[in-house]
Design a protein around this motif. Sequence first.
Motif, PDB file in Angstrom:
ATOM      1  N   THR A  79       0.803  -1.217   0.000  1.00  0.00           N
ATOM      2  CA  THR A  79       0.000   0.000   0.000  1.00  0.00           C
ATOM      3  C   THR A  79       0.834   1.265   0.000  1.00  0.00           C
ATOM      4  N   SER A  80       0.320   2.225  -0.697  1.00  0.00           N
ATOM      5  CA  SER A  80       0.868   3.573  -0.660  1.00  0.00           C
ATOM      6  C   SER A  80       0.218   4.310   0.505  1.00  0.00           C
ATOM      7  N   GLU A  81       0.726   5.493   0.770  1.00  0.00           N
ATOM      8  CA  GLU A  81       0.083   6.372   1.751  1.00  0.00           C
ATOM      9  C   GLU A  81      -0.287   7.664   1.046  1.00  0.00           C
ATOM     10  N   TYR A  82      -1.570   7.979   1.048  1.00  0.00           N
ATOM     11  CA  TYR A  82      -2.067   9.225   0.471  1.00  0.00           C
ATOM     12  C   TYR A  82      -2.717  10.033   1.582  1.00  0.00           C
ATOM     13  N   ASN A  83      -2.228  11.232   1.823  1.00  0.00           N
ATOM     14  CA  ASN A  83      -2.819  12.116   2.830  1.00  0.00           C
ATOM     15  C   ASN A  83      -2.961  11.431   4.193  1.00  0.00           C
ATOM     16  N   HIS A  84      -1.922  10.740   4.594  1.00  0.00           N
ATOM     17  CA  HIS A  84      -1.836  10.025   5.878  1.00  0.00           C
ATOM     18  C   HIS A  84      -2.768   8.816   5.951  1.00  0.00           C
ATOM     19  N   GLY A  85      -3.271   8.334   4.830  1.00  0.00           N
ATOM     20  CA  GLY A  85      -4.168   7.188   4.845  1.00  0.00           C
ATOM     21  C   GLY A  85      -3.856   6.233   3.703  1.00  0.00           C
ATOM     22  N   TYR A  86      -4.628   5.168   3.627  1.00  0.00           N
ATOM     23  CA  TYR A  86      -4.444   4.165   2.582  1.00  0.00           C
ATOM     24  C   TYR A  86      -5.449   4.418   1.452  1.00  0.00           C
ATOM     25  N   PRO A  87      -5.236   3.831   0.290  1.00  0.00           N
ATOM     26  CA  PRO A  87      -6.085   4.102  -0.873  1.00  0.00           C
ATOM     27  C   PRO A  87      -7.537   3.655  -0.688  1.00  0.00           C
ATOM     28  N   ALA A  88      -8.441   4.425  -1.270  1.00  0.00           N
ATOM     29  CA  ALA A  88      -9.870   4.120  -1.204  1.00  0.00           C
ATOM     30  C   ALA A  88     -10.181   2.771  -1.842  1.00  0.00           C
ATOM     31  N   ALA A  89      -9.459   2.409  -2.894  1.00  0.00           N
ATOM     32  CA  ALA A  89      -9.710   1.125  -3.557  1.00  0.00           C
ATOM     33  C   ALA A  89      -9.493  -0.045  -2.594  1.00  0.00           C
ATOM     34  N   LEU A  90      -8.563   0.111  -1.671  1.00  0.00           N
ATOM     35  CA  LEU A  90      -8.310  -0.951  -0.694  1.00  0.00           C
ATOM     36  C   LEU A  90      -9.462  -1.066   0.287  1.00  0.00           C
ATOM     37  N   LYS A  91      -9.997   0.061   0.732  1.00  0.00           N
ATOM     38  CA  LYS A  91     -11.151   0.011   1.640  1.00  0.00           C
ATOM     39  C   LYS A  91     -12.339  -0.650   0.951  1.00  0.00           C
ATOM     40  N   THR A  92     -12.564  -0.308  -0.310  1.00  0.00           N
ATOM     41  CA  THR A  92     -13.640  -0.948  -1.069  1.00  0.00           C
ATOM     42  C   THR A  92     -13.417  -2.454  -1.143  1.00  0.00           C
ATOM     43  N   ALA A  93     -12.179  -2.871  -1.397  1.00  0.00           N
ATOM     44  CA  ALA A  93     -11.872  -4.302  -1.480  1.00  0.00           C
ATOM     45  C   ALA A  93     -12.134  -5.007  -0.146  1.00  0.00           C
TER      46      ALA A  93
END
Length: 191
Positions: free
Chosen positions: A81-95
């Motif tokens: 995972t990458s870190e975007y704006n201190h969080g993880y990608p939205a696609a991962l949360k959807t998954a």
Amino acid sequence: MTTAAPNDPIRLEVVVASVRAGRIAPVVADWFAATARQRTEFDVGVLDLAETPLPQDLSGGPAADAFTRRIGAADAFVVVTSEYNHGYPAALKTAIDTVKHEWRTKPVGFVSYGGLSGGLRAVEQLRQVVVEVHMVPVRQSVSFHRVKHAFAADGTTTDEAAIDGAERMLDQIAWWARTVRAGTALDRYPG
């Protein structure tokens, strides 16, 4: 839930979380998958979320069903995972939210990158989320600070901390996967 024999290889899915254009995620994931494939106890697959069209509204459908079956067939996961704006990608949360019971009891490790923290803030958030779907996050993780400088043109790295961390994480994942396999052979998980 898998029904593997005790000595069958551990099915490890490397989940590529970033779907952003121009991403370096495939380089990082390919390095990790190659590292895991050097070990005979693992059967390694790479599940790239950029190639897995899951509906944002969690409405299901053929792609979600196929994804759920693949998650169900795995024994363990490593999320790159990458870190975007201190969080993880939205696609991962959807998954994660697309699947329900198939995540349960399975160990998960994290390889992260991004920003000055090397993606560690994203991983800390993910640890909280995966526990809620009854996964077992292993202690060891791998993080790349200045990820674009960490890999040679051929996709290899000389980052000794990352190489050592990957081996330690794979040891922990293998232990948990074997332990869960033995436990579920005796009794159903009460989650």
